[in-house]
Design a protein around this motif. Structure first.
Motif, mmCIF file in Angstrom:
data_model
loop_
_atom_site.group_PDB
_atom_site.id
_atom_site.type_symbol
_atom_site.label_atom_id
_atom_site.label_comp_id
_atom_site.label_asym_id
_atom_site.label_seq_id
_atom_site.Cartn_x
_atom_site.Cartn_y
_atom_site.Cartn_z
ATOM 1 N N MET A 120 0.831 -1.115 -0.050
ATOM 2 C CA MET A 120 0.093 0.073 0.031
ATOM 3 C C MET A 120 0.812 1.300 -0.043
ATOM 4 S SD MET A 120 -3.143 0.373 2.179
ATOM 5 C CE MET A 120 -3.916 -1.052 1.810
ATOM 6 N N GLN A 121 0.540 2.328 -0.645
ATOM 7 C CA GLN A 121 1.159 3.539 -0.606
ATOM 8 C C GLN A 121 0.914 4.379 0.643
ATOM 9 O OE1 GLN A 121 -0.296 5.934 -3.929
ATOM 10 N NE2 GLN A 121 0.535 4.406 -5.484
ATOM 11 N N PHE A 122 2.021 4.915 1.049
ATOM 12 C CA PHE A 122 2.174 5.723 2.233
ATOM 13 C C PHE A 122 1.039 7.101 2.112
ATOM 14 C CE2 PHE A 122 3.607 9.454 5.003
ATOM 15 C CZ PHE A 122 3.666 8.448 6.125
ATOM 16 N N ALA A 123 0.584 7.297 1.064
ATOM 17 C CA ALA A 123 -0.530 8.303 0.984
ATOM 18 C C ALA A 123 -1.851 7.918 1.599
ATOM 19 C CB ALA A 123 -0.486 8.820 -0.532
#
Lengths: 155, 169
Positions: A120-123
């Motif tokens: 998963m992306q940190f955003a």
């Protein structure tokens, strides 16, 4: 005649205990309790957790915990959110839930366990972290895979 | 009254009958199957198909972000770890910014998280930096969660206690 009866009764008594039914029952009980224990941790979805180098993650027994499971859709975005075993419809829904349960969790010295897919992306994670912070919860536990050696020792 | 002879005869007959019955060999498979199935179910339930899971304790500020963290009354300038996804998607660019004084910042680029740990561990030996020094992990939005947790793990491994996450836009 009475003597003959008593002799025949003695001779038919073998004195053996059939262990098979007992083993059956013991195994059944063992499997039942293992399955029951597994169902008790059903709040933990099957997620590919982060694999840190020389992981410092350790098993902890937390009394009051809210487990937030973030499942990825494969492209780094959130596909599904589950809080404990409840499905949360979207991120605003999670924010609402955190705002409702946050003060109670803080009062009971509870913590949030964040279980997120490693791809998963940190955003995406950041939004959840912000939601947790805005709900007044400052204690968070990040779930990660244990070091293989530690895991093997069962620590 | 039964004579001793009758009793001996009866016992002899029974012995013969038992010997005759012993000659017919029958194996009762049902209990064995019961136990085998139980063993099968037991091993299926007991086998862990996933790796053991652990927890990393973290503390969140009331609001996240570098600006919010910088406003905290801290005795020293915090260590900042900047994470940026590499072009190859294979790894992450890791930059570590440190400064004992606010006017002199050192920016170090490390290759991997093992090097990051070594750098952070060395820093604790420098004057002005302790385990209480705040560490801010600032990651670009596209950075994978695995890399962020790796950086967080390196901080905890180096015994830093105040580690926070921040976005870097």
């Amino acid at each position: 005649m009475a003597n003959l009866k008593s002799i025949s009764r003695f001779s038919t008594f073998s004195g053996r205990i059939n262990l098979v039914p007992m083993i059956d029952i013991v195994f059944q009980l063992l499997v039942f309790f293992m399955v029951a224990a597994h169902l008790a941790t059903a709040s933990r979805e099957v997620i590919k957790l982060p694999q840190p180098v020389h992981s410092q993650a350790r098993e902890k027994q937390l009394e009051n915990q809210l487990v937030i499971n973030l499942l990825s859709d494969g492209s780094g975005r959130i596909m599904k959110i589950k809080a404990n075993s409840d499905l949360v419809r979207d991120l605003p829904g999670l924010v609402d839930m955190l705002l409702r349960y946050g003060p109670r969790l803080q009062a009971n010295k509870g913590t949030v366990v964040l279980r997120a897919d490693r791809t998963m992306q940190f955003a995406q994670i950041e939004k959840v972290l912000q939601a947790i912070g805005n709900a007044g919860i400052t204690s968070v536990h990040v779930a990660a895979e244990q070091d293989k050696q530690v895991g093997a020792k069962g620590l | 009254m039964t004579s001793e002879k009758d009793i001996t005869k009866l016992l002899h007959q029974r012995r013969l009958a038992r010997r005759r019955s012993n000659n017919v060999f029958t194996l009762n498979l049902a209990p064995m199957m019961d136990v085998m199935f139980n063993l099968l179910v037991f091993f299926l339930v007991a086998t862990a198909f996933t790796l053991p899971e652990g927890l990393l304790a973290a503390k969140l500020p009331r609001t996240t972000g570098i600006s919010a963290s910088a406003s905290l009354a801290v005795p020293v300038v915090p260590i900042k770890i900047f994470l940026e996804p590499a072009d190859t998607k294979a790894g992450t660019l890791i930059r570590v910014s440190t400064s004992v004084r606010s006017d002199a910042t050192t920016l170090t680029v490390v290759q991997n998280f093992e090097d990051l740990y070594s750098l952070l561990a060395q820093m604790t030996k420098k004057p002005g930096i302790t385990e209480e020094t705040p560490v801010i992990i600032a990651a670009k939005p596209q950075t994978s969660w695995d890399q962020v947790v790796n950086a967080f793990n390196a901080c905890l491994r180096a015994k830093y206690k105040n580690v926070v996450f921040a976005s870097w836009k």
